[in-house]
Design an enzyme around this catalytic site. Structure first.
Site, PDB file in Angstrom:
ATOM      1  N   LYS A  79     -26.867   8.046  35.613  1.00  0.00           N
ATOM      2  CA  LYS A  79     -27.676   9.076  34.739  1.00  0.00           C
ATOM      3  C   LYS A  79     -29.093   8.749  35.155  1.00  0.00           C
ATOM      4  O   LYS A  79     -29.566   7.704  35.353  1.00  0.00           O
ATOM      5  CB  LYS A  79     -27.508   8.802  33.236  1.00  0.00           C
ATOM      6  N   ASP A 116     -28.896  18.141  34.119  1.00  0.00           N
ATOM      7  CA  ASP A 116     -28.864  18.031  33.004  1.00  0.00           C
ATOM      8  C   ASP A 116     -30.057  18.773  32.002  1.00  0.00           C
ATOM      9  O   ASP A 116     -30.587  19.718  32.578  1.00  0.00           O
ATOM     10  CB  ASP A 116     -28.968  16.472  32.639  1.00  0.00           C
ATOM     11  N   GLY A 181     -21.833  27.785  17.247  1.00  0.00           N
ATOM     12  CA  GLY A 181     -22.717  27.920  18.671  1.00  0.00           C
ATOM     13  C   GLY A 181     -21.867  28.952  19.525  1.00  0.00           C
ATOM     14  O   GLY A 181     -20.702  28.612  19.998  1.00  0.00           O
ATOM     15  N   GLY A 183     -22.646  30.278  22.343  1.00  0.00           N
ATOM     16  CA  GLY A 183     -23.193  30.397  23.634  1.00  0.00           C
ATOM     17  C   GLY A 183     -22.132  30.400  24.591  1.00  0.00           C
ATOM     18  O   GLY A 183     -21.061  31.021  24.686  1.00  0.00           O
ATOM     19  N   ASP A 204     -24.260  31.211  14.932  1.00  0.00           N
ATOM     20  CA  ASP A 204     -25.195  30.754  15.634  1.00  0.00           C
ATOM     21  C   ASP A 204     -26.630  31.027  15.256  1.00  0.00           C
ATOM     22  O   ASP A 204     -26.554  31.948  14.485  1.00  0.00           O
ATOM     23  CB  ASP A 204     -25.015  31.638  17.029  1.00  0.00           C
ATOM     24  N   ARG A 209     -26.306  36.847  18.937  1.00  0.00           N
ATOM     25  CA  ARG A 209     -24.971  36.291  19.827  1.00  0.00           C
ATOM     26  C   ARG A 209     -23.782  36.040  19.045  1.00  0.00           C
ATOM     27  O   ARG A 209     -22.658  36.180  19.353  1.00  0.00           O
ATOM     28  CB  ARG A 209     -25.581  35.063  20.229  1.00  0.00           C
ATOM     29  N   ALA A 260     -17.029  21.166  21.965  1.00  0.00           N
ATOM     30  CA  ALA A 260     -17.839  20.807  23.349  1.00  0.00           C
ATOM     31  C   ALA A 260     -19.014  20.017  23.158  1.00  0.00           C
ATOM     32  O   ALA A 260     -19.498  19.341  24.265  1.00  0.00           O
ATOM     33  CB  ALA A 260     -18.061  22.138  23.971  1.00  0.00           C
TER      34      ALA A 260
HETATM   35  P1  NAI Z   1     -25.540  27.517  25.279  1.00  0.00           P
HETATM   36  O1  NAI Z   1     -26.872  27.014  25.427  1.00  0.00           O
HETATM   37  O2  NAI Z   1     -25.160  28.410  26.273  1.00  0.00           O
HETATM   38  O3  NAI Z   1     -24.968  27.507  23.720  1.00  0.00           O
HETATM   39  C1  NAI Z   1     -25.205  26.987  22.632  1.00  0.00           C
HETATM   40  C2  NAI Z   1     -25.303  27.799  21.469  1.00  0.00           C
HETATM   41  O4  NAI Z   1     -25.761  27.112  20.387  1.00  0.00           O
HETATM   42  C3  NAI Z   1     -26.528  28.756  21.720  1.00  0.00           C
HETATM   43  O5  NAI Z   1     -26.085  30.244  21.438  1.00  0.00           O
HETATM   44  C4  NAI Z   1     -27.777  28.460  20.479  1.00  0.00           C
HETATM   45  O6  NAI Z   1     -28.220  29.531  20.211  1.00  0.00           O
HETATM   46  C5  NAI Z   1     -26.502  27.777  19.568  1.00  0.00           C
HETATM   47  N1  NAI Z   1     -27.246  26.770  18.841  1.00  0.00           N
HETATM   48  C6  NAI Z   1     -28.120  26.120  18.726  1.00  0.00           C
HETATM   49  N2  NAI Z   1     -28.417  25.307  17.784  1.00  0.00           N
HETATM   50  C7  NAI Z   1     -27.680  25.818  17.016  1.00  0.00           C
HETATM   51  C8  NAI Z   1     -27.292  25.325  15.557  1.00  0.00           C
HETATM   52  N3  NAI Z   1     -28.133  24.308  14.820  1.00  0.00           N
HETATM   53  N4  NAI Z   1     -26.210  26.104  14.780  1.00  0.00           N
HETATM   54  C9  NAI Z   1     -25.685  26.882  15.319  1.00  0.00           C
HETATM   55  N5  NAI Z   1     -25.789  27.345  16.581  1.00  0.00           N
HETATM   56  C10 NAI Z   1     -26.924  26.659  17.445  1.00  0.00           C
HETATM   57  O7  NAI Z   1     -24.861  25.741  25.688  1.00  0.00           O
HETATM   58  P2  NAI Z   1     -23.356  25.766  26.082  1.00  0.00           P
HETATM   59  O8  NAI Z   1     -23.314  25.800  27.720  1.00  0.00           O
HETATM   60  O9  NAI Z   1     -22.194  26.763  25.678  1.00  0.00           O
HETATM   61  O10 NAI Z   1     -23.073  24.374  25.717  1.00  0.00           O
HETATM   62  C11 NAI Z   1     -22.913  24.076  24.284  1.00  0.00           C
HETATM   63  C12 NAI Z   1     -22.764  22.682  23.953  1.00  0.00           C
HETATM   64  O11 NAI Z   1     -21.591  21.892  24.965  1.00  0.00           O
HETATM   65  C13 NAI Z   1     -23.970  21.847  24.355  1.00  0.00           C
HETATM   66  O12 NAI Z   1     -24.220  20.836  23.387  1.00  0.00           O
HETATM   67  C14 NAI Z   1     -23.770  21.168  25.811  1.00  0.00           C
HETATM   68  O13 NAI Z   1     -24.481  20.032  26.295  1.00  0.00           O
HETATM   69  C15 NAI Z   1     -22.185  21.039  25.776  1.00  0.00           C
HETATM   70  N6  NAI Z   1     -21.616  21.057  26.843  1.00  0.00           N
HETATM   71  C16 NAI Z   1     -21.494  21.890  27.663  1.00  0.00           C
HETATM   72  C17 NAI Z   1     -20.826  22.043  28.767  1.00  0.00           C
HETATM   73  C18 NAI Z   1     -20.786  22.992  29.847  1.00  0.00           C
HETATM   74  O14 NAI Z   1     -20.069  22.985  30.885  1.00  0.00           O
HETATM   75  N7  NAI Z   1     -21.520  24.149  29.660  1.00  0.00           N
HETATM   76  C19 NAI Z   1     -20.064  20.784  29.364  1.00  0.00           C
HETATM   77  C20 NAI Z   1     -20.091  19.581  28.563  1.00  0.00           C
HETATM   78  C21 NAI Z   1     -20.712  19.631  27.248  1.00  0.00           C
END
Ligand code: NAI
Length: 350
Positions: A79, A116, A181, A183, A204, A209, A260
């Site tokens: 990292k 990252d 979440g 997302g 979320d 969203r 995730a």
């Molecule tokens: P994203 O940014 O697309 O989605 C995250 C969502 O969580 C957003 O809609 C945000 O508004 C919401 N959010 C943030 N704080 C919150 C809270 N306290 N309560 C409720 N909702 C909240 O990110 P993504 O790509 O979906 O990733 C989600 C998680 O999975 C992250 O922690 C990321 O590090 C992890 N992850 C993602 C990978 C990937 O391939 N995208 C791979 C491995 C881990």
């Protein structure tokens, strides 16, 4: 302070540069190259002290060793952290990334980087101008595109394996699942679970969203502050880290946690708290391996979509092994996963 941190770390080395033009400390941490080149992303962040950045790179590169070992990838753990005084943009950012690329190039392929926190595919395109030890470039530059759909598929398999262990059936049909979440990953996961007949609850901090996903999959929306108190079979954290802690665990009304988000446990003791509360915890780095599988599989290992699907399904098999070892040894799944990863690495050391 640097010395104290490094003496307490069991990794291989940390390449360090101070970038005078931007007053940025660059740390590339190689925790283990036993299973292959260290693979892990580049985090750009403002830290109070360079020691805080070094502490992060030691912790995060160690975690990548375990994640890549559990994903059965031919990669070790690495990292990088770019400890910037402020997040640069434009030409200054490009020049910083080029000098950072020189640091990676000097490691001769023992470290392979990717995106990252605060680094993006266009940043990786800049790194790729100077060396080939980079994944996650833009698709125009040969990158494999978003990993979120594959991460969601991996989490889906992880949830099924967890259901099988807790209830004797891996069928999500009729199970109540809270997705925190909505997302990129959470939204796709909700689609897969809805298709499998689960009853979904989504939350979320971005209400639009949550509403959009809920409407699509027929889910109930709850306020993000209520997710821990919502009775359910599975709580799936797909938002941020440290959500499993001394304050939230006593409130939780679920049988399983599988999601995730990275670094879900605020402290190692929270794994014990979950076990004491009768909650089955699927270790985050095992469940969310779809991200590294996507990058490494498509960009380095030449997998077909069929091979990828098989490897994502194998996340469920790995989790079954983790739960089996946990039960056999009387330890938490977190400890069991670490034991399996360490055994895989030890088996390669002659
Ligand atoms: P994203 O940014 O697309 O989605 C995250 C969502 O969580 C957003 O809609 C945000 O508004 C919401 N959010 C943030 N704080 C919150 C809270 N306290 N309560 C409720 N909702 C909240 O990110 P993504 O790509 O979906 O990733 C989600 C998680 O999975 C992250 O922690 C990321 O590090 C992890 N992850 C993602 C990978 C990937 O391939 N995208 C791979 C491995 C881990």
């Amino acid at each position: 302070m640097f010395e104290e941190l490094l003496r307490g770390w069991d990794g291989e080395f940390v390449a360090t540069r101070f970038d005078a033009p931007t007053s940025t400390w660059m740390f590339a941490g190689l925790h283990s190259t036993v299973l292959g080149p260290g693979f892990g992303g580049t985090r750009m962040k403002v830290y109070a002290e360079p020691e805080d950045a070094l502490r992060d790179v030691l912790r995060l590169s160690t975690a990548m060793t375990y994640k890549n070992a559990m994903a059965d990838l031919p990669f070790g753990g690495g990292k990088s952290v770019l400890a910037v005084p402020f997040v640069p943009t434009g030409q200054a950012r490009r020049e910083l990334m080029l000098r950072y690329a020189d640091l990676i190039a000097s490691l001769g392929g023992s470290y392979v980087t990717a995106c990252d926190m605060n680094t993006t595919s266009p940043d990786m395109d800049v790194v790729a101008e100077r060396c080939t030890h980079v994944m996650g470039t833009t698709e125009e530059h040969g990158g494999s595109g978003t990993s979120a759909p594959d991460t969601a598929v991996g989490v889906f398999h992880g949830i099924r394996a967890s259901l099988a262990h807790a209830f004797g059936s891996d069928d999500p049909s009729g199970r109540t699942i809270v997705v925190e979440g909505a997302g990129a990953v959470g939204g796709q996961l909700a689609d897969l679970l809805a298709e499998a007949g689960a009853k979904l609850v989504v939350a979320d901090i971005d209400a639009d969203r949550a509403d959009a996903v809920a409407e699509r999959v027929g889910a109930v929306v709850v306020d993000p502050s209520d997710v821990f108190d919502t009775p359910c079979d599975v709580f799936s954290p797909c938002a941020t880290g440290a959500v499993l802690n001394a304050e939230t665990i006593p409130r939780m009304r679920c049988r399983i946690v599988a999601g995730a988000a990275n670094n879900q446990l605020a402290t190692p003791e929270d794994a014990d708290r979950l076990a004491a509360a009768g909650i089955l915890y699927a270790p985050d780095y095992v469940v969310n391996a779809g991200g590294v599988l996507h990058l490494a599989g498509y960009e380095r290992l030449g997998w077909t979509p069929e091979q990828m699907a098989a490897r994502l399904a194998a996340i469920g098999d790995t989790l079954r092994d983790v739960f089996e070892v946990a039960d056999r040894d009387g330890v938490t799944p977190e400890v069991a996963a670490a034991r399996i990863a360490e055994a895989r690495i030890a088996a390669r050391i002659v």
